[in-house]
Write an enzyme that holds these catalytic residues in place. Structure first.
Site, PDB file in Angstrom:
ATOM      1  CE  LYS A  81      13.985  32.589 -48.658  1.00  0.00           C
ATOM      2  NZ  LYS A  81      13.274  32.259 -47.414  1.00  0.00           N
ATOM      3  N   GLY A 183       6.627  43.096 -30.996  1.00  0.00           N
ATOM      4  CA  GLY A 183       5.861  42.653 -32.168  1.00  0.00           C
ATOM      5  C   GLY A 183       4.757  41.710 -31.723  1.00  0.00           C
ATOM      6  CB  VAL A 187       5.531  34.865 -34.558  1.00  0.00           C
ATOM      7  CG1 VAL A 187       6.470  34.204 -33.557  1.00  0.00           C
ATOM      8  CG2 VAL A 187       5.553  34.114 -35.879  1.00  0.00           C
TER       9      VAL A 187
HETATM   10  P1  NAD Z   1       3.693  39.722 -38.621  1.00  0.00           P
HETATM   11  O1  NAD Z   1       3.825  40.658 -39.752  1.00  0.00           O
HETATM   12  O2  NAD Z   1       2.416  38.985 -38.412  1.00  0.00           O
HETATM   13  O3  NAD Z   1       4.015  40.485 -37.244  1.00  0.00           O
HETATM   14  C1  NAD Z   1       5.080  41.332 -37.060  1.00  0.00           C
HETATM   15  C2  NAD Z   1       4.625  42.407 -36.074  1.00  0.00           C
HETATM   16  O4  NAD Z   1       5.749  43.214 -35.705  1.00  0.00           O
HETATM   17  C3  NAD Z   1       3.580  43.366 -36.674  1.00  0.00           C
HETATM   18  O5  NAD Z   1       2.490  43.496 -35.779  1.00  0.00           O
HETATM   19  C4  NAD Z   1       4.360  44.679 -36.821  1.00  0.00           C
HETATM   20  O6  NAD Z   1       3.532  45.824 -36.680  1.00  0.00           O
HETATM   21  C5  NAD Z   1       5.348  44.564 -35.680  1.00  0.00           C
HETATM   22  N1  NAD Z   1       6.548  45.413 -35.795  1.00  0.00           N
HETATM   23  C6  NAD Z   1       7.261  45.732 -36.898  1.00  0.00           C
HETATM   24  N2  NAD Z   1       8.291  46.539 -36.569  1.00  0.00           N
HETATM   25  C7  NAD Z   1       8.250  46.699 -35.231  1.00  0.00           C
HETATM   26  C8  NAD Z   1       9.053  47.409 -34.307  1.00  0.00           C
HETATM   27  N3  NAD Z   1      10.117  48.095 -34.691  1.00  0.00           N
HETATM   28  N4  NAD Z   1       8.711  47.366 -32.999  1.00  0.00           N
HETATM   29  C9  NAD Z   1       7.621  46.668 -32.585  1.00  0.00           C
HETATM   30  N5  NAD Z   1       6.830  45.985 -33.428  1.00  0.00           N
HETATM   31  C10 NAD Z   1       7.130  45.989 -34.736  1.00  0.00           C
HETATM   32  O7  NAD Z   1       4.916  38.710 -38.794  1.00  0.00           O
HETATM   33  P2  NAD Z   1       5.096  37.301 -38.081  1.00  0.00           P
HETATM   34  O8  NAD Z   1       4.654  36.231 -39.010  1.00  0.00           O
HETATM   35  O9  NAD Z   1       4.532  37.361 -36.719  1.00  0.00           O
HETATM   36  O10 NAD Z   1       6.686  37.202 -38.004  1.00  0.00           O
HETATM   37  C11 NAD Z   1       7.417  37.894 -37.019  1.00  0.00           C
HETATM   38  C12 NAD Z   1       8.903  37.578 -37.176  1.00  0.00           C
HETATM   39  O11 NAD Z   1       9.118  36.181 -37.055  1.00  0.00           O
HETATM   40  C13 NAD Z   1       9.493  37.983 -38.533  1.00  0.00           C
HETATM   41  O12 NAD Z   1      10.826  38.392 -38.337  1.00  0.00           O
HETATM   42  C14 NAD Z   1       9.478  36.664 -39.307  1.00  0.00           C
HETATM   43  O13 NAD Z   1      10.466  36.646 -40.308  1.00  0.00           O
HETATM   44  C15 NAD Z   1       9.790  35.682 -38.208  1.00  0.00           C
HETATM   45  N6  NAD Z   1       9.320  34.335 -38.482  1.00  0.00           N
HETATM   46  C16 NAD Z   1       8.006  34.102 -38.711  1.00  0.00           C
HETATM   47  C17 NAD Z   1       7.577  32.785 -38.927  1.00  0.00           C
HETATM   48  C18 NAD Z   1       6.112  32.486 -39.147  1.00  0.00           C
HETATM   49  O14 NAD Z   1       5.754  31.297 -39.116  1.00  0.00           O
HETATM   50  N7  NAD Z   1       5.248  33.474 -39.357  1.00  0.00           N
HETATM   51  C19 NAD Z   1       8.497  31.721 -38.919  1.00  0.00           C
HETATM   52  C20 NAD Z   1       9.841  31.993 -38.666  1.00  0.00           C
HETATM   53  C21 NAD Z   1      10.242  33.305 -38.453  1.00  0.00           C
END
Ligand code: NAD
Length: 355
Positions: A81, A183, A187
């Site tokens: 990282k 959320g 994802v």
């Molecule tokens: P994203 O930003 O597209 O979506 C996150 C969503 O969560 C947003 O719509 C946001 O408004 C909502 N949110 C934030 N705080 C909240 C709360 N307290 N209550 C309800 N909703 C809330 O992000 P993503 O890419 O969908 O990632 C989501 C999670 O998955 C993150 O923790 C990320 O680290 C993890 N993750 C993502 C990936 C990927 O491929 N995108 C891979 C591994 C892990």
């Protein structure tokens, strides 16, 4: 002063490289936890840390996490990282990105970088002008691996939820199974859509309540307040927003049989895995169930590095092994009365030769 390599976060990192480039203003930490299975791979975070020690801690913690995640995903990659210590104004110039690319290149492939918080795909394209050791670049062909990792992560979580329902509830289908999704971003939205297609009952929440309501309408589900989602009575809670959401208080309020979602580091502290286990709630270790995205990104990188074609079929084949891996973890957890997160950590440590 205590030497930082004696602190628990250091956890026998193979390399911690500190880069200073006065001309561009770059200060970065590149950490490689393990290269047992291949080059240390993991994204670059661009963040302002009022105390730089927190930047070092993040780099170490996240790079160990990548060792475990890559190993459990069956990838020929180690864990690494990078953290770029941004100034208060978060000034990001082409010169700074070029200096960072040179620093990655100088390590001769021991570290492979990608996007993370604060870094865009365009930034990575800029970094790739100075080093070949970059993953997660735009996709080059119709059937090529790579591109937005979100949908691949969602597919892995969907398959993992189906496996959890089979293991815990003895059901071969998610039809009628109630899943609460926290959320609905890249994802969580993808997971909810896939489950809705199979006839699951969906309750969703997002801090953007209007978006959650419109989304619920679209998939035939129900939206609730963001504050309420963790205690909705359901079969599966799928956290797909923030980390550290499972602590004493929230676990006591859970009304679910299963927790399975994509958010990284869902357990606020390591011992909260035991708290879930004591409550009889089945937990899918996050770095195992959410590996779909890294599988796609890594497949794209390895194909480019080895000058061979890469296809999404290969990505889907690896993602299809996520449920089997989870089932192995849960079986060992059941037979040894050990929380699944502890079993997963031990399996990952074995895979990287640190068992
Ligand atoms: P994203 O930003 O597209 O979506 C996150 C969503 O969560 C947003 O719509 C946001 O408004 C909502 N949110 C934030 N705080 C909240 C709360 N307290 N209550 C309800 N909703 C809330 O992000 P993503 O890419 O969908 O990632 C989501 C999670 O998955 C993150 O923790 C990320 O680290 C993890 N993750 C993502 C990936 C990927 O491929 N995108 C891979 C591994 C892990």
């Amino acid at each position: 002063m205590t030497a930082f390599w004696t602190e628990p976060d250091f956890d026998d990192h193979e390399m911690v490289h500190v880069v200073r480039d006065r001309k561009s203003g770059l200060t970065a930490i590149i950490a490689v936890h393990s290269s047992h299975l291949g080059p240390g791979a993991g994204g670059t975070r661009f963040w302002h840390y009022p105390d730089p020690k927190d930047g070092l801690r993040d780099a170490l913690r996240l790079s160990r996490g990548m060792s475990y995640k890559n190993a459990m995903a069956g990838l020929p990659l180690g864990g690494g990282k990078a953290v770029i210590l941004a100034d208060e104004d978060r000034t990001k110039t082409p010169e700074l990105l070029a200096a960072f690319g040179d620093a990655v290149e100088s390590l001769g492939g021991r570290y492979v970088t990608a996007e993370d918080v604060g870094i865009s795909e365009a930034d990575m394209v800029a970094v790739s002008q100075r080093t070949a050791h970059v993953s997660g670049l735009p996709v080059s062909g119709e059937n090529a691996a790579g591109g937005d990792p979100g949908p691949f992560t969602a597919t892995g979580i969907y398959l993992g939820i189906k496996a959890a329902v089979r293991h815990k509830l003895g059901k071969d289908t998610v039809q009628g199974v109630h899943v609460a999704v926290q959320g609905i971003g890249s994802v969580g939205g993808g997971v909810a859509r896939l489950l809705a297609k199979d006839g699951a009952k969906l309750t969703v929440a997002d801090i953007h309540a209007d978006r959650a309501a419109a989304f619920a309408d679209e998939i035939g589900g129900t939206a609730v307040d963001a504050d309420a989602i963790l205690s909705v009575p359901c079969d599966v809670l799928s956290p797909n927003a923030l980390g550290a959401i499972l602590d004493e208080e929230s676990i006591a309020a859970l009304d679910t049989a299963i927790v399975a979602g994509g958010a990284n580091n869902q357990l606020a502290r390591a011992h909260h895995g035991q708290t879930l286990f004591d409550r009889g709630i089945l937990f899918a270790p996050d770095y195992v169930i959410n590996a779909g995205g890294i599988i796609s990104v890594a497949t794209e990188y390895i194909a480019r590095r080895d000058s061979k074609p890469s296809g999404v079929d290969e990505v889907h084949k690896l993602i299809a092994s996520i449920p089997d891996r989870l089932e192995t973890i849960w079986q060992q957890s059941d037979s040894s009365s050990t929380p699944p997160d502890v079993v997963a950590d031990r399996m990952a440590q074995d895979l990287i030769g640190r068992g």
